[in-house]
Write an enzyme that holds these catalytic residues in place. Structure first.
Site, mmCIF file in Angstrom:
data_model
loop_
_atom_site.group_PDB
_atom_site.id
_atom_site.type_symbol
_atom_site.label_atom_id
_atom_site.label_comp_id
_atom_site.label_asym_id
_atom_site.label_seq_id
_atom_site.Cartn_x
_atom_site.Cartn_y
_atom_site.Cartn_z
ATOM 1 C CG ASP A 109 27.646 111.651 41.049
ATOM 2 O OD1 ASP A 109 26.604 112.196 40.679
ATOM 3 O OD2 ASP A 109 28.506 112.258 41.709
ATOM 4 N NE ARG A 177 42.571 107.678 43.152
ATOM 5 C CZ ARG A 177 41.546 107.875 42.311
ATOM 6 N NH1 ARG A 177 40.351 107.447 42.619
ATOM 7 N NH2 ARG A 177 41.728 108.521 41.174
#
Ligand SMILES: O=P(O)(O)OC[C@H]1O[C@H](OP(=O)(O)OP(=O)(O)O)[C@H](O)[C@@H]1O
Ligand SMILES: Nc1nc2[nH]cnc2c(=O)[nH]1
Length: 188
Positions: A109, A177
């Protein structure tokens, strides 16, 4: 696969379905297998926590004498933005010196994590270092005035617009997750 879901205070929408994720990981595995066909004992270094789902699926599709090891880094805490400080919670679990290393990331990111780890592996004497990621956010990664010359991201399964994603190893405040698809936050 739910079209939307809520985790704690946030709503998320389906971003990438499971089948597209599997196909993209298989393509990455094929490319790595070609590139490392002659390598002696390459090492897939998995950045915990987030990358373990992606790396597990990728590792099962790698041919030849690949080894796996782990490192735990964190910088996001419970929120959706980087603190800017990457903490090394667990250093690499094997000796890096002289190794051909592929860093396995769930998401690149800001690039803070991958740059920190790259510097650490270079200092440890890695022979070569490449990066494989499930998800790259090109707009965020390549437009950083403080980092005009970012590292190449060698193996990218999927790309995304700059929006916070969960699923397939990626979490929001520790949750999400275990989702088999990717979901993007709605209310940013
Ligand atoms: O490119 P960056 O902006 O550095 O973001 C990428 C990192 O952020 C997440 O880690 P996080 O700190 O959330 O820890 P986690 O893997 O335990 O979720 C993710 O797993 C990547 O390692
Ligand atoms: N869960 C999650 N962690 C991240 N770390 C950096 N970007 C992201 C993201 O989009 N989602």
């Amino acid at each position: 696969m739910e079209p939307t879901l809520t985790i704690r205070d946030r709503r998320f929408r389906l971003h990438t379905p499971e089948a597209a994720i599997h196909a993209a990981i298989s393509k990455v595995a094929e490319t790595i297998n070609r590139d490392y066909a002659e390598a002696e004992r390459p090492l897939l270094l998995v950045t915990l926590n987030g990358a373990f789902v992606f790396a597990g699926e990728l590792f099962r599709q790698l041919d030849g004498p690949f080894e796996v090891a782990f490192v735990k880094l964190s910088s996001y805490g419970s929120g959706v933005t980087s603190s800017g400080n990457v903490t090394v919670d667990i250093p690499p679990t094997t000796d890096i010196r002289g190794r051909d290393v592929i860093i396995a990331e769930d998401v690149v990111d800001t690039g803070n994590t991958v740059h920190e780890l790259h510097a650490m592996l270079t200092a440890c004497g890695a022979r070569s270092i490449r990066v494989a990621t499930l998800l790259l956010k090109p707009e965020t990664y390549y437009n950083r005035p403080e980092r005009p010359d970012p590292l190449p991201v060698d193996y990218v399964a999927l790309e995304s617009e700059p929006v916070f994603i969960i699923g397939y190893g990626m979490d929001y405040d520790g949750l999400g997750r275990n989702l088999g698809a990717l979901y993007a936050v709605c209310d940013e």
